[in-house]
Design a protein around this motif. Structure first.
Motif, PDB file in Angstrom:
ATOM      1  N   LEU A  40       0.869  -1.233  -0.015  1.00 46.99           N
ATOM      2  CA  LEU A  40       0.098   0.047  -0.054  1.00 46.99           C
ATOM      3  C   LEU A  40       0.911   1.474   0.016  1.00 46.99           C
ATOM      4  N   ARG A  41       0.338   2.294  -0.248  1.00 46.59           N
ATOM      5  CA  ARG A  41       1.017   3.709  -0.348  1.00 46.59           C
ATOM      6  C   ARG A  41       0.302   4.632   0.567  1.00 46.59           C
ATOM      7  N   GLY A  42       0.816   5.462   1.218  1.00 50.84           N
ATOM      8  CA  GLY A  42       0.192   6.478   2.079  1.00 50.84           C
ATOM      9  C   GLY A  42       1.120   7.567   2.262  1.00 50.84           C
ATOM     10  N   SER A  43       0.571   8.815   2.937  1.00 53.03           N
ATOM     11  CA  SER A  43       1.214   9.855   3.317  1.00 53.03           C
ATOM     12  C   SER A  43       2.199   9.554   4.544  1.00 53.03           C
ATOM     13  N   ALA A  44       3.023  10.618   4.584  1.00 54.15           N
ATOM     14  CA  ALA A  44       3.966  10.538   5.725  1.00 54.15           C
ATOM     15  C   ALA A  44       3.211  10.732   7.233  1.00 54.15           C
TER      16      ALA A  44
ATOM     17  N   LEU B  27      13.390  18.482  24.967  1.00 53.62           N
ATOM     18  CA  LEU B  27      12.800  18.544  23.738  1.00 53.62           C
ATOM     19  C   LEU B  27      11.325  18.372  23.973  1.00 53.62           C
ATOM     20  N   ARG B  28      10.524  18.700  22.951  1.00 50.03           N
ATOM     21  CA  ARG B  28       9.224  18.369  22.877  1.00 50.03           C
ATOM     22  C   ARG B  28       9.103  17.487  21.611  1.00 50.03           C
ATOM     23  N   VAL B  29       8.392  16.215  21.894  1.00 45.75           N
ATOM     24  CA  VAL B  29       8.557  15.265  20.568  1.00 45.75           C
ATOM     25  C   VAL B  29       6.903  14.748  20.619  1.00 45.75           C
ATOM     26  N   PRO B  30       6.608  14.185  19.402  1.00 43.31           N
ATOM     27  CA  PRO B  30       5.176  13.934  19.096  1.00 43.31           C
ATOM     28  C   PRO B  30       4.577  12.920  19.968  1.00 43.31           C
ATOM     29  N   ALA B  31       3.405  13.199  20.437  1.00 48.69           N
ATOM     30  CA  ALA B  31       2.774  12.490  21.426  1.00 48.69           C
ATOM     31  C   ALA B  31       2.109  11.028  20.710  1.00 48.69           C
ATOM     32  N   ARG B  32       2.034  11.156  19.326  1.00 53.06           N
ATOM     33  CA  ARG B  32       1.611   9.961  18.660  1.00 53.06           C
ATOM     34  C   ARG B  32       1.720  10.300  17.164  1.00 53.06           C
ATOM     35  N   LEU B  33       2.013   9.228  16.291  1.00 51.09           N
ATOM     36  CA  LEU B  33       1.816   9.417  14.944  1.00 51.09           C
ATOM     37  C   LEU B  33       0.974   8.751  14.176  1.00 51.09           C
ATOM     38  N   ARG B  34       0.451   9.115  13.140  1.00 53.23           N
ATOM     39  CA  ARG B  34      -0.719   8.310  12.732  1.00 53.23           C
ATOM     40  C   ARG B  34      -0.849   8.640  11.141  1.00 53.23           C
ATOM     41  N   TYR B  35      -1.242   7.468  10.519  1.00 56.31           N
ATOM     42  CA  TYR B  35      -1.064   7.604   8.955  1.00 56.31           C
ATOM     43  C   TYR B  35      -2.180   6.527   8.472  1.00 56.31           C
TER      44      TYR B  35
END
Length: 487
Positions: free
Chosen positions: A388-392, A409-417
């Protein structure tokens, strides 16, 4: 004798205007003849499409990317000596993989009617030759005829269809010659391994070689309730052959032997946190990604994943304490010219599924999408379920993270795609980081100042190959983010 009205009209036209009528009848006859010929050609093409011994015959036909299917009607694919990249992977992991377990019973790689030249002493003769793997041809009831009734698989045939772990890994996991000249000044090639145990202990081991054959050995170990330990040594390579999967530098060594990667690290770090390790990484046979390369005017990026999921056993000794490692892991191998490159990467696995996602960014490559591959198991078949293909991945909220360059540092709490394809497959992937290692980039690349290596919780849901897919597991991710300072 009675004559119909149409027949009477035709007879009178023939008597009154014989020349015009004959020309009309001739044209009509030619039209009927052409139609009959076209119908006959169409029937012949249909029969050819059902013939496994004809180019493009069979129920499913694979052709190289970018090839016009029209050329197959004349057998031109044979005449142009086209090559199918990663044909072994396509046969084992796709055609004979879990997605087509209900529809494809057998697959046979064949070369049909190839032009060859045979030399006998000083005489060269043109000939036509066909080839196949005997057991696969028999399983598909191929129409290839052989003169020798004892035609059967030899060792190379068996290694093509059902290789041992050592044969498969040795064929795809080897080192490369760096390019000469200034374009190779940022060349790097590395082996990367990670491991995790049921008690939460996890770590990373990397062997990174440059064009000057220097090797940086980097180790990160995170113990539950303990502090993060990061160590690195750099030594000239004492073993980096291009025909074998082995790398050695100073007292450290990693080697593929008997289908298992053996990692030996000796006396890394200072006296208070000196580290040694002996690890065995044994890949699961069914899940791997073959070597692929991406190239542009100023980018060369190669990637292979010999072990999407592996069993990792052994010991890690830190100071006077020895940790017993008995868990799971992952191994990949990268090479290329890496100036101005960033990436997105993630992987997670269970006993039933393995997810691999990746995207390489470079100024010379525009419009890149993230490639997401789902591997799975159906019965005795393991391999690719969907591509499959998706966005970043998009950060959803920011939270306080580790320290870097003396600041919090501040970092992402979650990543979703999300990812999908034209076959109706779709996946929604969410990753929540739990442990993060942050490495500031100097200089930053495209405004992305911080490189994050993360371990956390994956939630994957969707439909692939008509099958509902849902699982929650621990996995890994890497990304580059802009510098954000926590309050």
């Amino acid at each position: 004798m009675k004559i119909s009205a149409a027949g009477l009209l035709a007879l009178r036209m023939l008597l009154v205007r014989p020349r015009r009528t004959l020309i009309l009848l001739l044209g009509y006859g030619l039209g009927v003849a052409v139609m009959i010929a076209l119908l006959a050609v169409g029937d012949a093409l249909l029969l050819q499409a059902r013939d496994r011994d004809v180019v493009a015959g069979g129920d499913l036909v694979l052709v190289p990317a970018g090839i016009d299917a029209e050329v197959l009607k004349t057998g031109a694919a044979t005449a142009m000596f086209l090559v199918m990249p990663n044909a072994r992977f396509l046969t084992r992991q796709v055609l004979m993989g879990p997605r087509y377990a209900d529809t494809i019973a057998a697959a046979s790689p064949e070369m049909i009617d190839k032009l060859i030249y045979v030399r006998v002493r000083d005489r060269v003769t043109a000939a036509r030759a066909s080839g196949a793997i005997p057991s696969a041809a028999a399983a598909t009831r191929s129409l290839l005829e052989v003169a020798d009734a004892r035609w059967q698989d030899d060792d190379r045939d068996r290694a093509w269809i059902t290789p041992s772990s050592q044969e498969r890994l040795a064929a795809i996991d080897r080192f490369h010659t760096p390019p000469a000249g200034p374009e190779g000044r940022t060349w790097a090639e590395w082996w990367y391994f990670n491991f995790a145990t049921s008690d939460g202990t996890h770590g990373y081991v990397s062997f990174i070689a440059d064009r000057e054959r220097r090797v940086r050995v980097a180790v990160t170990v995170h113990r539950p309730g303990g502090r993060l330990l990061r160590l690195a040594d750099t030594h000239p390579a004492s073993a980096l052959p291009f025909e074998r999967a082995i790398i050695a530098a100073g007292p450290h060594r990693a080697e593929l032997r008997d289908g298992t990667y053996r990692i030996n690290l000796r006396q890394m770090g200072g006296p208070n946190e000196r580290l040694s390790a002996d690890l065995l990484v044994t890949p699961e046979q069914g899940w791997y990604l073959p070597p692929v390369e991406q190239q542009s005017t100023s980018l060369r990026s190669g990637y292979v994943v010999p072990a999407l999921r592996a069993e990792v056993t052994g010991t890690v000794t830190i100071g006077s304490k020895t940790l017993r490692i008995d868990g799971t892991g992952y191994h990949d191998h990268n090479w290329g010219v890496w100036q101005a490159v960033t990436w997105e990467w993630g992987t997670a696995s269970t006993t039933s599924y393995a997810l691999l996602a990746g995207l390489v960014r470079h100024p010379s490559v525009k419009g890149q999408e993230m490639l997401v591959t789902l591997f799975g198991t159906t019965g005795d078949r393991s391999g690719v379920m969907g591509l499959l293909r998706g966005s970043a991945p998009e950060p959803s909220g920011w939270t306080s993270g580790p320290r870097g360059n003396g600041i919090r540092l501040r970092v992402p709490a979650r990543l979703r795609y999300r990812a999908a394809n034209d076959a109706g497959d779709r996946l929604v992937v969410e990753f929540v980081p739990e442990d993060i290692v942050a490495t500031p980039q100097d200089p930053p690349v495209s405004g992305r100042d911080i490189f994050l290596q993360m371990r956390g919780r994956y939630t994957v849901a969707g439909v692939v190959g008509g099958r509902s897919v849902q699982f929650v597991t621990t996995g890994y991710a890497e990304t580059f983010v802009p510098l954000r300072v926590a309050p």
